[in-house]
Scaffold this motif. Structure first.
Motif, PDB file in Angstrom:
ATOM      1  N   PRO A  98      -5.100  -1.941  -4.631  1.00 44.06           N
ATOM      2  CA  PRO A  98      -3.928  -1.578  -3.833  1.00 44.06           C
ATOM      3  C   PRO A  98      -4.114  -1.817  -2.338  1.00 44.06           C
ATOM      4  O   PRO A  98      -3.135  -2.008  -1.612  1.00 44.06           O
ATOM      5  CB  PRO A  98      -3.760  -0.080  -4.121  1.00 44.06           C
ATOM      6  N   TYR A  99      -5.370  -1.815  -1.883  1.00 41.76           N
ATOM      7  CA  TYR A  99      -5.663  -1.996  -0.460  1.00 41.76           C
ATOM      8  C   TYR A  99      -5.804  -3.469  -0.076  1.00 41.76           C
ATOM      9  O   TYR A  99      -6.020  -3.777   1.099  1.00 41.76           O
ATOM     10  CB  TYR A  99      -6.955  -1.248  -0.093  1.00 41.76           C
ATOM     11  N   SER A 100      -5.677  -4.349  -1.041  1.00 41.74           N
ATOM     12  CA  SER A 100      -5.919  -5.770  -0.779  1.00 41.74           C
ATOM     13  C   SER A 100      -4.709  -6.452  -0.159  1.00 41.74           C
ATOM     14  O   SER A 100      -3.584  -5.941  -0.190  1.00 41.74           O
ATOM     15  CB  SER A 100      -6.282  -6.474  -2.090  1.00 41.74           C
ATOM     16  N   GLU A 101      -4.964  -7.643   0.390  1.00 42.87           N
ATOM     17  CA  GLU A 101      -3.882  -8.464   0.933  1.00 42.87           C
ATOM     18  C   GLU A 101      -2.927  -8.904  -0.170  1.00 42.87           C
ATOM     19  O   GLU A 101      -1.728  -9.055   0.055  1.00 42.87           O
ATOM     20  CB  GLU A 101      -4.462  -9.695   1.637  1.00 42.87           C
ATOM     21  N   GLU A 102      -3.468  -9.080  -1.359  1.00 44.57           N
ATOM     22  CA  GLU A 102      -2.633  -9.492  -2.491  1.00 44.57           C
ATOM     23  C   GLU A 102      -1.579  -8.431  -2.815  1.00 44.57           C
ATOM     24  O   GLU A 102      -0.411  -8.750  -3.057  1.00 44.57           O
ATOM     25  CB  GLU A 102      -3.500  -9.755  -3.730  1.00 44.57           C
ATOM     26  N   ALA A 103      -1.993  -7.162  -2.785  1.00 41.48           N
ATOM     27  CA  ALA A 103      -1.046  -6.078  -3.041  1.00 41.48           C
ATOM     28  C   ALA A 103       0.026  -6.028  -1.958  1.00 41.48           C
ATOM     29  O   ALA A 103       1.211  -5.814  -2.249  1.00 41.48           O
ATOM     30  CB  ALA A 103      -1.795  -4.747  -3.120  1.00 41.48           C
ATOM     31  N   LYS A 104      -0.386  -6.224  -0.714  1.00 45.21           N
ATOM     32  CA  LYS A 104       0.569  -6.238   0.394  1.00 45.21           C
ATOM     33  C   LYS A 104       1.544  -7.407   0.261  1.00 45.21           C
ATOM     34  O   LYS A 104       2.753  -7.260   0.482  1.00 45.21           O
ATOM     35  CB  LYS A 104      -0.175  -6.323   1.725  1.00 45.21           C
ATOM     36  N   THR A 105       1.023  -8.564  -0.114  1.00 49.32           N
ATOM     37  CA  THR A 105       1.864  -9.752  -0.298  1.00 49.32           C
ATOM     38  C   THR A 105       2.862  -9.548  -1.435  1.00 49.32           C
ATOM     39  O   THR A 105       4.028  -9.958  -1.347  1.00 49.32           O
ATOM     40  CB  THR A 105       0.990 -10.986  -0.581  1.00 49.32           C
ATOM     41  N   ASN A 106       2.411  -8.913  -2.507  1.00 43.46           N
ATOM     42  CA  ASN A 106       3.302  -8.649  -3.641  1.00 43.46           C
ATOM     43  C   ASN A 106       4.474  -7.764  -3.237  1.00 43.46           C
ATOM     44  O   ASN A 106       5.613  -7.977  -3.667  1.00 43.46           O
ATOM     45  CB  ASN A 106       2.523  -8.007  -4.784  1.00 43.46           C
ATOM     46  N   LEU A 107       4.206  -6.759  -2.414  1.00 45.73           N
ATOM     47  CA  LEU A 107       5.279  -5.898  -1.938  1.00 45.73           C
ATOM     48  C   LEU A 107       6.244  -6.670  -1.048  1.00 45.73           C
ATOM     49  O   LEU A 107       7.464  -6.512  -1.140  1.00 45.73           O
ATOM     50  CB  LEU A 107       4.703  -4.700  -1.181  1.00 45.73           C
ATOM     51  N   SER A 108       5.686  -7.544  -0.202  1.00 41.49           N
ATOM     52  CA  SER A 108       6.518  -8.367   0.671  1.00 41.49           C
ATOM     53  C   SER A 108       7.413  -9.303  -0.142  1.00 41.49           C
ATOM     54  O   SER A 108       8.605  -9.477   0.163  1.00 41.49           O
ATOM     55  CB  SER A 108       5.632  -9.179   1.615  1.00 41.49           C
ATOM     56  N   ASN A 109       6.858  -9.874  -1.207  1.00 41.02           N
ATOM     57  CA  ASN A 109       7.640 -10.764  -2.077  1.00 41.02           C
ATOM     58  C   ASN A 109       8.736  -9.993  -2.805  1.00 41.02           C
ATOM     59  O   ASN A 109       9.840 -10.512  -3.023  1.00 41.02           O
ATOM     60  CB  ASN A 109       6.719 -11.450  -3.087  1.00 41.02           C
ATOM     61  N   PHE A 110       8.436  -8.770  -3.188  1.00 38.64           N
ATOM     62  CA  PHE A 110       9.435  -7.908  -3.829  1.00 38.64           C
ATOM     63  C   PHE A 110      10.604  -7.651  -2.886  1.00 38.64           C
ATOM     64  O   PHE A 110      11.774  -7.718  -3.277  1.00 38.64           O
ATOM     65  CB  PHE A 110       8.769  -6.592  -4.244  1.00 38.64           C
TER      66      PHE A 110
END
Length: 348
Positions: free
Chosen positions: A30-42
């Motif tokens: 959850p703390y990764s850039e991937e998780a942040k990117t996924n939220l941004s894409n959502f």
């Protein structure tokens, strides 16, 4: 109404702690850039990026995840079997956030921030438990008013403390049964027909849930009475997270049926949960046609002085009954019962 998903899950409805998850999704930190990117894409997928900052909101959701982990060590808000940051974030926080575009569509405006509507959206989360889905949504939608309802007080205390720690000021809690909210005069004035959206997450069978909460939703204009002070003419909606097969009386009235994986734009099969939308009039019809509305005893809230005859008789019996082994002062006017007053001796 849109059609149901092409592949309907065959399993029966389960509890909020979903066990049918793709492990690959849980492995994303959850703390990764991937998780942040996924939220941004959502956000981009649902045109929320114009009104919300994904980076800031991601930090808020991480703080909420940490709060849930901390409280869950003291209180069983969610299953402790595998309570990790990944599980809390992917099984509880994100599925709640997945409802955001559906909640915002319930308003006549597509934006939550800076819209022309002066009245904030009023949302009630019935059976919120550990605060899902209401608390994550309240955290990210400060212009909406949330009421979180549950009958377990200790869970609501934790939810209230988490909201305070996260500076969430648009949340209030109601401890008790949903039916009690509109049982007395003040409750009817405040809650009856007062909500734009009702949320639920695998609380119980849908017809029963509809019977509990349909009076909370705003009605269609033609259904309004003179004392419907809360209604502005817009029909309320129920948004319910569920899995498994649905009753026929439910299937025929679905306005929208979308898998959470589709809403979150993640790998199909990560979860079998779906988000269903119903209009207020259909919710009432489900409650009536299923027969569940006739099974509801809409009792008055505690403290109103209205008790059932059965409960009064039970309390009276418990008051008069002396506990086994209890000490009592001896009454000397009463003849002792020795058990051998009529004893006769026989000689052989």
């Amino acid at each position: 109404p849109s059609s149901s998903p092409s592949s309907s899950p065959s399993s029966s409805p389960s509890s909020s702690d979903d066990t049918s998850w793709n492990k690959a999704a849980e492995e994303i930190d959850p703390y990764s850039e991937e998780a942040k990117t996924n939220l941004s894409n959502f956000y981009k997928q649902h045109n929320i990026d114009t009104i919300k900052d994904a980076e800031k909101d991601h930090k808020k959701l991480l703080r909420l995840t940490e709060q849930v982990l901390s409280w869950n060590q003291r209180l069983n808000l969610i299953s402790r079997k595998d309570c990790t940051p990944e599980v809390v974030y992917h099984r509880h926080v994100l599925p709640s956030i997945a409802l955001m575009p559906l909640v915002l569509k319930s308003s006549s405006s597509s934006s939550e921030e800076g819209n022309d509507k002066q009245r904030p959206l009023k949302i009630v989360d019935v059976g919120t438990g550990g605060g899902f889905p209401g608390l994550p949504l309240a955290l990210l939608l400060p212009n909406c008013e949330f009421t979180l309802v549950d009958s377990i007080q200790k869970k609501l205390v934790a939810v209230s403390e988490m909201a305070a720690e996260l500076d969430v000021e648009n949340v209030r809690i109601h401890c008790g049964r949903c039916e009690e909210m509109y049982a007395e005069r003040e409750g009817r004035k405040e809650h009856l027909g007062g909500y734009d959206v009702c949320l639920g997450r695998s609380v119980t069978a849908l017809p029963r849930f509809c019977a509990w909460m349909y009076p909370l939703l705003k009605k269609q204009p033609q259904q309004l009475s003179n004392d419907d002070e809360n209604n502005d003419g817009e029909e309320g909606r129920l948004i319910y997270i569920i899995d498994g097969e649905l009753e026929d009386v439910v299937e025929s009235r679905i306005q929208s049926d979308t898998y959470l994986d589709e809403l979150l734009d993640r790998e199909e099969g990560t979860s079998d949960k779906r988000a269903l939308i119903f209009l207020a009039n259909d919710v009432e019809e489900i409650a009536i046609e299923s027969g569940e509305v006739d099974k509801i005893v809409r009792s008055a809230p505690a403290g109103t002085g209205k008790k059932s005859k059965r409960r009064q008789n039970k309390q009276q019996r418990s008051t008069n009954k002396v506990a086994k082994g209890a000490w009592q002062k001896r009454d000397n006017s009463v003849k002792k019962e020795r058990g051998y007053d009529d004893f006769q001796r026989f000689e052989f």
